[in-house]
Design a protein around this motif. Structure first.
Motif, mmCIF file in Angstrom:
data_model
loop_
_atom_site.group_PDB
_atom_site.id
_atom_site.type_symbol
_atom_site.label_atom_id
_atom_site.label_comp_id
_atom_site.label_asym_id
_atom_site.label_seq_id
_atom_site.Cartn_x
_atom_site.Cartn_y
_atom_site.Cartn_z
ATOM 1 N N PRO A 1 0.817 -1.229 0.000
ATOM 2 C CA PRO A 1 0.000 0.000 0.000
ATOM 3 C C PRO A 1 0.847 1.275 0.000
ATOM 4 N N ALA A 2 2.012 1.245 0.660
ATOM 5 C CA ALA A 2 2.882 2.421 0.685
ATOM 6 C C ALA A 2 3.398 2.731 -0.713
ATOM 7 N N VAL A 3 3.759 1.697 -1.466
ATOM 8 C CA VAL A 3 4.232 1.899 -2.829
ATOM 9 C C VAL A 3 3.117 2.468 -3.693
ATOM 10 N N LEU A 4 1.900 1.964 -3.529
ATOM 11 C CA LEU A 4 0.780 2.467 -4.304
ATOM 12 C C LEU A 4 0.500 3.930 -3.991
ATOM 13 N N VAL A 5 0.556 4.304 -2.709
ATOM 14 C CA VAL A 5 0.309 5.687 -2.308
ATOM 15 C C VAL A 5 1.395 6.598 -2.867
ATOM 16 N N LEU A 6 2.663 6.194 -2.744
ATOM 17 C CA LEU A 6 3.739 7.012 -3.264
ATOM 18 C C LEU A 6 3.657 7.132 -4.779
ATOM 19 N N GLY A 7 3.337 6.078 -5.446
ATOM 20 C CA GLY A 7 3.186 6.112 -6.902
ATOM 21 C C GLY A 7 2.075 7.046 -7.318
ATOM 22 N N ALA A 8 0.980 7.020 -6.631
ATOM 23 C CA ALA A 8 -0.143 7.900 -6.958
ATOM 24 C C ALA A 8 0.225 9.358 -6.714
ATOM 25 N N ALA A 9 0.964 9.631 -5.654
ATOM 26 C CA ALA A 9 1.361 11.008 -5.363
ATOM 27 C C ALA A 9 2.280 11.532 -6.446
ATOM 28 N N GLY A 10 3.207 10.692 -6.924
ATOM 29 C CA GLY A 10 4.112 11.119 -7.985
ATOM 30 C C GLY A 10 3.350 11.448 -9.246
ATOM 31 N N THR A 11 2.367 10.652 -9.599
ATOM 32 C CA THR A 11 1.593 10.889 -10.800
ATOM 33 C C THR A 11 0.727 12.130 -10.651
ATOM 34 N N ALA A 12 0.146 12.308 -9.491
ATOM 35 C CA ALA A 12 -0.743 13.445 -9.278
ATOM 36 C C ALA A 12 0.009 14.767 -9.364
ATOM 37 N N SER A 13 1.300 14.764 -9.027
ATOM 38 C CA SER A 13 2.033 16.019 -9.037
ATOM 39 C C SER A 13 2.698 16.307 -10.374
ATOM 40 N N ALA A 14 2.601 15.404 -11.305
ATOM 41 C CA ALA A 14 3.222 15.648 -12.611
ATOM 42 C C ALA A 14 2.373 16.625 -13.410
ATOM 43 N N ASP A 15 3.016 17.350 -14.327
ATOM 44 C CA ASP A 15 2.292 18.333 -15.131
ATOM 45 C C ASP A 15 1.916 17.813 -16.517
ATOM 46 N N GLY A 16 2.004 16.519 -16.716
ATOM 47 C CA GLY A 16 1.692 15.939 -18.003
ATOM 48 C C GLY A 16 2.914 15.819 -18.901
ATOM 49 N N HIS A 17 4.028 16.465 -18.493
ATOM 50 C CA HIS A 17 5.259 16.384 -19.262
ATOM 51 C C HIS A 17 6.341 15.684 -18.469
ATOM 52 N N GLY A 18 5.989 15.088 -17.346
ATOM 53 C CA GLY A 18 6.966 14.406 -16.515
ATOM 54 C C GLY A 18 7.654 15.310 -15.513
ATOM 55 N N TYR A 19 7.242 16.574 -15.398
ATOM 56 C CA TYR A 19 7.842 17.498 -14.457
ATOM 57 C C TYR A 19 6.898 17.729 -13.294
ATOM 58 N N ARG A 20 7.472 17.859 -12.117
ATOM 59 C CA ARG A 20 6.652 18.138 -10.942
ATOM 60 C C ARG A 20 6.305 19.620 -10.900
ATOM 61 N N HIS A 21 5.156 19.923 -10.315
ATOM 62 C CA HIS A 21 4.796 21.322 -10.109
ATOM 63 C C HIS A 21 5.819 21.923 -9.164
ATOM 64 N N GLY A 22 6.196 23.131 -9.389
ATOM 65 C CA GLY A 22 7.223 23.777 -8.586
ATOM 66 C C GLY A 22 8.594 23.687 -9.240
ATOM 67 N N ASP A 23 8.720 22.877 -10.303
ATOM 68 C CA ASP A 23 9.969 22.820 -11.028
ATOM 69 C C ASP A 23 10.174 24.162 -11.737
ATOM 70 N N THR A 24 11.416 24.482 -12.041
ATOM 71 C CA THR A 24 11.761 25.724 -12.691
ATOM 72 C C THR A 24 12.276 25.449 -14.092
ATOM 73 N N VAL A 25 11.936 26.317 -15.025
ATOM 74 C CA VAL A 25 12.498 26.251 -16.363
ATOM 75 C C VAL A 25 13.658 27.233 -16.396
ATOM 76 N N ARG A 26 14.870 26.724 -16.697
ATOM 77 C CA ARG A 26 16.015 27.600 -16.815
ATOM 78 C C ARG A 26 15.895 28.397 -18.100
ATOM 79 N N ALA A 27 16.626 29.476 -18.180
ATOM 80 C CA ALA A 27 16.585 30.335 -19.360
ATOM 81 C C ALA A 27 16.961 29.579 -20.632
ATOM 82 N N ASP A 28 17.805 28.550 -20.498
ATOM 83 C CA ASP A 28 18.214 27.790 -21.681
ATOM 84 C C ASP A 28 17.234 26.674 -22.024
ATOM 85 N N GLY A 29 16.129 26.590 -21.302
ATOM 86 C CA GLY A 29 15.081 25.615 -21.607
ATOM 87 C C GLY A 29 15.165 24.325 -20.832
ATOM 88 N N THR A 30 16.231 24.100 -20.078
ATOM 89 C CA THR A 30 16.315 22.888 -19.275
ATOM 90 C C THR A 30 15.446 23.031 -18.038
#
Length: 176
Positions: free
Chosen positions: A13-42
């Protein structure tokens, strides 16, 4: 029930909960909310983001480079452009670039150098007062250099190298 089986059942159950949290926080592009885009696009994860804005409250909003005008930075020219504020703007192949900020945002500029020097002289920076980004996308092994007031090398950036730098002591750039 054996101890091994008990631990396995309680861990599932812990793995399932952690997996769900990771998916819920993704922005659809594999990045977590709160991530920063550097000026060079990385992308930089939120945990890796460090703010260098404390270096200077002025920043590089009015920064410019002598002899560099605005144009399409992908051309075989030395010029600047505003970056894409949402996705950043990568340094074109064969160029050495400096950015007026470490993160993408409105008003951030990229100065893209195709030639090593400005007619034989190093590129002179004006009004750079804080954190920015340098990206060496030169081909053929040309290093890029950030230099001080006496033309002393402060940063030697090999091709493929990139990093955040305090541009306050930088007066000149040699692009290869």
């Amino acid at each position: 029930m054996t101890l091994r089986r008990t631990l396995a059942l309680s861990a599932a159950p812990a793995v399932l909960v952690l997996g769900a949290a990771g998916t819920a926080s993704a922005d659809g592009h594999g990045y977590r909310h709160g991530d920063t885009v550097r000026a060079d696009g990385t992308r930089v994860t939120a945990s890796a983001v460090h703010h260098t804005s404390a270096v200077s409250p002025r920043g590089n909003n009015s920064a410019w480079v002598v002899g560099v005008g605005q144009c399409d930075i992908a051309s075989n020219s030395d010029c600047w452009s505003y970056i894409d504020p949402n996705n950043g703007t990568p340094c074109p192949s064969g160029h050495f670039c400096i950015y007026t900020s470490t993160a993408a945002g409105p008003g951030v500029k990229v100065f893209s150098f195709y030639h090593c020097t400005n007619g034989g002289s190093e590129w002179a920076l004006k009004d750079w007062q804080g954190p920015g980004l340098a990206d060496n996308n030169n081909s053929g092994g040309g290093h890029g250099y950030l230099k001080g007031v006496n033309h002393n090398v402060l940063v030697d950036l090999a091709p493929g190298g990139s990093g955040d730098y305090d541009f306050t002591p930088v007066w000149y750039v040699r692009a290869c």
